[in-house]
Write a protein that holds these residues in place. Structure first.
Motif, PDB file in Angstrom:
ATOM      1  N   ALA A   2      -7.530  -7.418  17.745  1.00  0.00           N
ATOM      2  CA  ALA A   2      -7.247  -8.329  18.849  1.00  0.00           C
ATOM      3  C   ALA A   2      -6.319  -7.702  19.873  1.00  0.00           C
ATOM      4  CB  ALA A   2      -6.638  -9.627  18.319  1.00  0.00           C
ATOM      5  N   HIS A   3      -5.374  -6.866  19.429  1.00  0.00           N
ATOM      6  CA  HIS A   3      -4.446  -6.250  20.377  1.00  0.00           C
ATOM      7  C   HIS A   3      -5.142  -5.253  21.299  1.00  0.00           C
ATOM      8  CE1 HIS A   3      -4.601  -3.350  17.059  1.00  0.00           C
ATOM      9  NE2 HIS A   3      -4.221  -2.432  17.935  1.00  0.00           N
ATOM     10  N   ARG A   4      -6.349  -4.808  20.952  1.00  0.00           N
ATOM     11  CA  ARG A   4      -7.087  -3.869  21.793  1.00  0.00           C
ATOM     12  C   ARG A   4      -8.072  -4.571  22.715  1.00  0.00           C
ATOM     13  NH1 ARG A   4      -9.277   0.683  17.924  1.00  0.00           N
ATOM     14  NH2 ARG A   4     -10.119   1.485  19.867  1.00  0.00           N
ATOM     15  N   ILE A   5      -8.242  -5.833  22.540  1.00  0.00           N
ATOM     16  CA  ILE A   5      -9.159  -6.599  23.387  1.00  0.00           C
ATOM     17  C   ILE A   5      -8.301  -7.467  24.296  1.00  0.00           C
ATOM     18  CG2 ILE A   5     -11.104  -8.189  23.439  1.00  0.00           C
ATOM     19  CD1 ILE A   5     -11.696  -7.377  20.546  1.00  0.00           C
ATOM     20  N   LYS A   6      -7.983  -6.944  25.427  1.00  0.00           N
ATOM     21  CA  LYS A   6      -7.085  -7.619  26.354  1.00  0.00           C
ATOM     22  C   LYS A   6      -7.742  -8.837  26.989  1.00  0.00           C
ATOM     23  CE  LYS A   6      -4.862  -3.289  27.288  1.00  0.00           C
ATOM     24  NZ  LYS A   6      -5.204  -2.048  27.885  1.00  0.00           N
ATOM     25  N   ASP A   7      -7.025  -9.935  26.927  1.00  0.00           N
ATOM     26  CA  ASP A   7      -7.435 -11.158  27.617  1.00  0.00           C
ATOM     27  C   ASP A   7      -8.831 -11.660  27.214  1.00  0.00           C
ATOM     28  OD1 ASP A   7      -5.027 -11.122  29.059  1.00  0.00           O
ATOM     29  OD2 ASP A   7      -5.917  -9.741  30.527  1.00  0.00           O
ATOM     30  N   VAL A   8      -9.259 -11.324  26.040  1.00  0.00           N
ATOM     31  CA  VAL A   8     -10.564 -11.799  25.570  1.00  0.00           C
ATOM     32  C   VAL A   8     -10.335 -12.634  24.317  1.00  0.00           C
ATOM     33  CG1 VAL A   8     -12.812 -11.102  24.663  1.00  0.00           C
ATOM     34  CG2 VAL A   8     -11.761  -9.794  26.502  1.00  0.00           C
ATOM     35  N   GLU A   9     -10.896 -13.771  24.304  1.00  0.00           N
ATOM     36  CA  GLU A   9     -10.763 -14.640  23.144  1.00  0.00           C
ATOM     37  C   GLU A   9     -11.582 -14.090  21.991  1.00  0.00           C
ATOM     38  OE1 GLU A   9     -11.651 -18.723  23.940  1.00  0.00           O
ATOM     39  OE2 GLU A   9     -10.778 -18.587  25.948  1.00  0.00           O
ATOM     40  N   LYS A  12     -14.892 -15.796  21.536  1.00  0.00           N
ATOM     41  CA  LYS A  12     -15.911 -15.323  22.472  1.00  0.00           C
ATOM     42  C   LYS A  12     -16.542 -14.036  21.945  1.00  0.00           C
ATOM     43  CE  LYS A  12     -16.442 -14.411  27.419  1.00  0.00           C
ATOM     44  NZ  LYS A  12     -15.724 -14.292  28.695  1.00  0.00           N
ATOM     45  N   LEU A  13     -15.713 -13.141  21.410  1.00  0.00           N
ATOM     46  CA  LEU A  13     -16.217 -11.901  20.832  1.00  0.00           C
ATOM     47  C   LEU A  13     -17.119 -12.181  19.632  1.00  0.00           C
ATOM     48  CD1 LEU A  13     -16.387  -8.854  20.444  1.00  0.00           C
ATOM     49  CD2 LEU A  13     -14.210  -8.971  19.206  1.00  0.00           C
ATOM     50  N   LEU A  14     -16.688 -13.060  18.753  1.00  0.00           N
ATOM     51  CA  LEU A  14     -17.489 -13.375  17.569  1.00  0.00           C
ATOM     52  C   LEU A  14     -18.835 -13.991  17.958  1.00  0.00           C
ATOM     53  CD1 LEU A  14     -14.722 -14.727  15.169  1.00  0.00           C
ATOM     54  CD2 LEU A  14     -15.848 -12.483  15.137  1.00  0.00           C
ATOM     55  N   ILE A  44     -24.869  -2.909  17.869  1.00  0.00           N
ATOM     56  CA  ILE A  44     -24.707  -4.358  17.964  1.00  0.00           C
ATOM     57  C   ILE A  44     -23.306  -4.691  18.462  1.00  0.00           C
ATOM     58  CG2 ILE A  44     -24.509  -6.473  16.582  1.00  0.00           C
ATOM     59  CD1 ILE A  44     -26.835  -5.275  14.838  1.00  0.00           C
ATOM     60  N   VAL A  45     -22.299  -4.058  17.889  1.00  0.00           N
ATOM     61  CA  VAL A  45     -20.912  -4.320  18.289  1.00  0.00           C
ATOM     62  C   VAL A  45     -20.679  -3.838  19.718  1.00  0.00           C
ATOM     63  CG1 VAL A  45     -18.485  -3.803  17.811  1.00  0.00           C
ATOM     64  CG2 VAL A  45     -20.050  -4.273  15.921  1.00  0.00           C
ATOM     65  N   GLU A  46     -21.181  -2.653  20.048  1.00  0.00           N
ATOM     66  CA  GLU A  46     -21.015  -2.121  21.398  1.00  0.00           C
ATOM     67  C   GLU A  46     -21.648  -3.064  22.421  1.00  0.00           C
ATOM     68  OE1 GLU A  46     -21.445   2.180  23.505  1.00  0.00           O
ATOM     69  OE2 GLU A  46     -23.207   1.464  22.418  1.00  0.00           O
ATOM     70  N   LYS A  47     -22.847  -3.562  22.122  1.00  0.00           N
ATOM     71  CA  LYS A  47     -23.536  -4.491  23.031  1.00  0.00           C
ATOM     72  C   LYS A  47     -22.737  -5.788  23.164  1.00  0.00           C
ATOM     73  CE  LYS A  47     -27.900  -7.056  23.421  1.00  0.00           C
ATOM     74  NZ  LYS A  47     -28.662  -6.601  24.553  1.00  0.00           N
ATOM     75  N   ALA A  48     -22.226  -6.281  22.050  1.00  0.00           N
ATOM     76  CA  ALA A  48     -21.457  -7.523  22.081  1.00  0.00           C
ATOM     77  C   ALA A  48     -20.185  -7.352  22.904  1.00  0.00           C
ATOM     78  CB  ALA A  48     -21.116  -7.960  20.656  1.00  0.00           C
ATOM     79  N   LEU A  49     -19.499  -6.248  22.713  1.00  0.00           N
ATOM     80  CA  LEU A  49     -18.288  -5.992  23.497  1.00  0.00           C
ATOM     81  C   LEU A  49     -18.622  -5.875  24.978  1.00  0.00           C
ATOM     82  CD1 LEU A  49     -16.483  -3.446  21.151  1.00  0.00           C
ATOM     83  CD2 LEU A  49     -15.697  -5.754  21.729  1.00  0.00           C
ATOM     84  N   SER A  50     -19.690  -5.172  25.287  1.00  0.00           N
ATOM     85  CA  SER A  50     -20.103  -4.992  26.677  1.00  0.00           C
ATOM     86  C   SER A  50     -20.412  -6.342  27.328  1.00  0.00           C
ATOM     87  CB  SER A  50     -21.320  -4.073  26.740  1.00  0.00           C
ATOM     88  OG  SER A  50     -21.806  -3.982  28.048  1.00  0.00           O
ATOM     89  N   GLN A  51     -21.044  -7.238  26.578  1.00  0.00           N
ATOM     90  CA  GLN A  51     -21.404  -8.548  27.116  1.00  0.00           C
ATOM     91  C   GLN A  51     -20.183  -9.380  27.491  1.00  0.00           C
ATOM     92  OE1 GLN A  51     -23.948 -10.112  24.024  1.00  0.00           O
ATOM     93  NE2 GLN A  51     -25.779  -9.176  24.891  1.00  0.00           N
ATOM     94  N   ILE A  52     -19.044  -9.078  26.898  1.00  0.00           N
ATOM     95  CA  ILE A  52     -17.830  -9.831  27.254  1.00  0.00           C
ATOM     96  C   ILE A  52     -16.886  -8.979  28.096  1.00  0.00           C
ATOM     97  CG2 ILE A  52     -18.012 -11.387  25.284  1.00  0.00           C
ATOM     98  CD1 ILE A  52     -15.747  -9.754  23.955  1.00  0.00           C
TER      99      ILE A  52
END
Length: 170
Positions: A2-9, A12-14, A44-52
């Motif tokens: 979570a500390h590496r995903i700035k300002d993203v819930e 939303k990632l899940l 899958i994870v890369e695509k999900a991260l990119s989508q947010i």
């Protein structure tokens, strides 16, 4: 992470990961090819991260590595499965293990839980080039065991692959 995903819930990632996972594994052809190497989990994870809006490729790889470690640790035989196998073996009932996936991954699980001695035959998709729910894998198991479909049980955890498909063979 979570500390590496700035300002993203995290929620939303899940949701994004789940959507990406369903998209990826929902395609039968892609599913069949991918289960032999499992590299797509990173995709899958890369695509999900990119989508947010997160483009940290290192984060996607770190999340995949962590998931893989946790997945391996979480894999366990069903309760009483080993005792059941031991009893079937004691009664001299022929057993074949039929499993999908890459040989290395499946052999590691078989070794980890000392399963090999319970089975006369171990049939792994990655070694044969075909797997469940392809009728050939069930027929191959029947041939190896020298048994007829009406005299054989298929036990598993997936209705489509361990019940519906074998029923086609009787």
């Amino acid at each position: 992470y979570a500390h590496r995903i700035k300002d993203v819930e995290i929620e939303k990632l899940l949701r994004s990961i789940n959507k990406s996972r369903k998209w990826f594994w929902g395609n039968p052809v892609r599913h069949q090819k991918a289960r032999l190497n499992l590299i797509p989990r990173y995709e899958i994870v890369e695509k999900a991260l990119s989508q947010i809006g997160v483009t940290d490729k290192g984060l996607a790889q770190d999340m995949e590595n962590s998931y893989e470690e946790q997945r391996i640790d979480a894999v366990r035989p069903f309760p009483d499965a080993i005792a059941t196998l031991a009893e079937l073996r004691r009664r001299k009932i022929g057993l074949a293990l039929v499993t999908n996936g890459a040989s290395e991954t499946q052999r590691a699980k078989i070794e980890r839980f000392d399963l090999a001695d319970y089975f006369q035959y171990i049939l792994i998709e990655g070694e044969l080039g075909f797997g469940k729910p392809d009728d050939r894998i069930y027929q191959h198991a029947l041939d190896k065991l020298g048994t007829a479909p009406g005299e054989t049980w298929m036990v598993g955890d997936r209705l489509e692959w361990e019940v519906s498909a074998p029923q086609r063979l009787g």
